[in-house]
Design a protein around this motif. Structure first.
Motif, short mmCIF file in Angstrom:
data_model
loop_
_atom_site.label_atom_id
_atom_site.label_comp_id
_atom_site.label_asym_id
_atom_site.label_seq_id
_atom_site.Cartn_x
_atom_site.Cartn_y
_atom_site.Cartn_z
N VAL A 61 0.87 -1.18 0.00
CA VAL A 61 0.00 0.00 0.00
C VAL A 61 0.90 1.22 0.00
O VAL A 61 1.79 1.34 0.84
N SER A 62 0.69 2.13 -0.95
CA SER A 62 1.50 3.34 -1.03
C SER A 62 0.61 4.57 -1.05
O SER A 62 -0.45 4.56 -1.68
N VAL A 63 1.05 5.60 -0.35
CA VAL A 63 0.41 6.92 -0.42
C VAL A 63 1.49 7.89 -0.89
O VAL A 63 2.67 7.73 -0.58
N PHE A 64 1.08 8.90 -1.64
CA PHE A 64 2.02 9.80 -2.29
C PHE A 64 1.91 11.22 -1.76
O PHE A 64 0.83 11.66 -1.35
N ASP A 65 3.05 11.95 -1.83
CA ASP A 65 3.12 13.36 -1.41
C ASP A 65 2.57 13.55 0.00
O ASP A 65 1.72 14.40 0.24
N ARG A 66 3.06 12.78 0.93
CA ARG A 66 2.55 12.82 2.29
C ARG A 66 3.58 13.44 3.21
O ARG A 66 4.59 12.84 3.54
N GLU A 67 3.31 14.66 3.63
CA GLU A 67 4.18 15.37 4.56
C GLU A 67 4.23 14.64 5.89
O GLU A 67 3.24 14.07 6.33
N GLY A 68 5.38 14.65 6.51
CA GLY A 68 5.54 14.06 7.82
C GLY A 68 5.82 12.58 7.81
O GLY A 68 6.05 11.98 8.85
N ALA A 69 5.78 11.94 6.65
CA ALA A 69 6.05 10.51 6.58
C ALA A 69 7.53 10.24 6.80
O ALA A 69 8.38 11.04 6.42
N ASP A 70 7.83 9.11 7.44
CA ASP A 70 9.23 8.70 7.55
C ASP A 70 9.30 7.19 7.38
O ASP A 70 8.29 6.53 7.16
N ALA A 71 10.48 6.65 7.49
CA ALA A 71 10.70 5.23 7.22
C ALA A 71 10.41 4.36 8.45
O ALA A 71 10.77 3.20 8.47
N GLY A 72 9.73 4.89 9.45
CA GLY A 72 9.42 4.12 10.65
C GLY A 72 8.19 3.24 10.47
O GLY A 72 7.62 3.14 9.38
N TYR A 73 7.80 2.61 11.57
CA TYR A 73 6.65 1.72 11.51
C TYR A 73 5.38 2.47 11.16
O TYR A 73 5.19 3.62 11.54
N VAL A 74 4.50 1.77 10.44
CA VAL A 74 3.21 2.29 10.02
C VAL A 74 2.15 1.35 10.57
O VAL A 74 2.24 0.13 10.41
N SER A 75 1.15 1.90 11.22
CA SER A 75 -0.02 1.13 11.64
C SER A 75 -1.03 1.20 10.51
O SER A 75 -1.31 2.27 9.98
N ILE A 76 -1.55 0.04 10.12
CA ILE A 76 -2.54 -0.03 9.04
C ILE A 76 -3.84 -0.51 9.67
O ILE A 76 -3.87 -1.55 10.32
N ARG A 77 -4.91 0.27 9.47
CA ARG A 77 -6.19 -0.03 10.12
C ARG A 77 -7.35 0.02 9.12
O ARG A 77 -7.36 0.84 8.22
N SER A 78 -8.31 -0.86 9.38
CA SER A 78 -9.58 -0.82 8.67
C SER A 78 -10.62 -1.41 9.60
O SER A 78 -10.40 -2.49 10.17
N GLY A 79 -11.71 -0.70 9.78
CA GLY A 79 -12.71 -1.14 10.73
C GLY A 79 -12.07 -1.28 12.10
O GLY A 79 -11.34 -0.41 12.56
N GLN A 80 -12.26 -2.42 12.76
CA GLN A 80 -11.69 -2.68 14.07
C GLN A 80 -10.35 -3.41 13.99
O GLN A 80 -9.72 -3.66 15.01
N ALA A 81 -9.91 -3.77 12.80
CA ALA A 81 -8.68 -4.54 12.63
C ALA A 81 -7.48 -3.63 12.38
O ALA A 81 -7.62 -2.56 11.79
N SER A 82 -6.32 -4.06 12.86
CA SER A 82 -5.10 -3.29 12.59
C SER A 82 -3.90 -4.23 12.53
O SER A 82 -3.92 -5.35 13.04
N THR A 83 -2.86 -3.76 11.88
CA THR A 83 -1.58 -4.45 11.80
C THR A 83 -0.50 -3.39 11.71
O THR A 83 -0.80 -2.20 11.56
N ALA A 84 0.74 -3.81 11.81
CA ALA A 84 1.86 -2.87 11.69
C ALA A 84 2.81 -3.36 10.61
O ALA A 84 2.92 -4.56 10.36
N SER A 85 3.49 -2.42 9.99
CA SER A 85 4.44 -2.73 8.93
C SER A 85 5.56 -1.71 8.97
O SER A 85 5.35 -0.56 9.36
N GLN A 86 6.73 -2.13 8.55
CA GLN A 86 7.84 -1.19 8.41
C GLN A 86 7.56 -0.31 7.19
O GLN A 86 7.39 -0.82 6.09
N GLY A 87 7.47 0.98 7.37
CA GLY A 87 7.24 1.90 6.27
C GLY A 87 8.54 2.19 5.53
O GLY A 87 9.60 2.26 6.14
#
Length: 148
Positions: A61-87
């Motif tokens: 999953v990629s998002v573009f032109d996003r200020e404040g983004a860095d290469a740290g962990y990203v939490s990915i959520r939808s509804g009540q579910a979530s996971t984490a990934s290295q961004g």
């Protein structure tokens, strides 16, 4: 054509630029890579992409032109579910691209198929990927092509 686009945008309550943004599916008919892109067609303008190797069960999953983004962990959520990934950050055609990965069998992807909304969180930053109802079939086709 331009007058029609302006009229359609006004009727839908959108600016002409918003009316040009759409979701497009590439490679689902046997390509090496399947991509569902939120884009302005025939331009380099991208808001988000979902990518996979066919049958892999793994999605980037990629998002573009996003200020404040860095290469740290990203939490990915939808509804009540979530996971984490290295961004991961990359420059892509002059735009900053934040990419995170997830498995399709994870509950967050199942929730995404239901809600058609996926949120990426990183610290105080949040980016939302929404696939509108009229593009729901493209999301389902993407999932079918990518499923492992």
């Amino acid at each position: 054509m331009t007058a029609w686009l302006l009229m359609a945008a006004a009727l839908a309550g959108q600016s002409p630029e918003q009316a040009r943004w759409t979701w497009t599916l590439y490679g689902a008919d046997g390509g090496d890579r399947v991509v569902l892109a939120n884009e302005i067609p025939d331009t380099p303008s991208l808001r988000a992409t979902l990518e996979c190797d066919p049958g892999s069960g793994a999605v980037l999953v990629s998002v573009f032109d996003r200020e404040g983004a860095d290469a740290g962990y990203v939490s990915i959520r939808s509804g009540q579910a979530s996971t984490a990934s290295q961004g991961e950050l990359a420059e892509d055609g002059g735009a900053t691209r934040l990419t995170a990965s997830m498995r399709m069998e994870h509950p967050v992807f199942a929730a995404f198929l239901e809600t058609r909304a996926l949120a990426l969180h990183q610290g105080e930053n949040r980016w939302t990927v929404r696939v509108g109802a009229r593009h729901g079939a493209l999301l389902n086709d993407f999932a079918a092509a990518c499923g492992g």
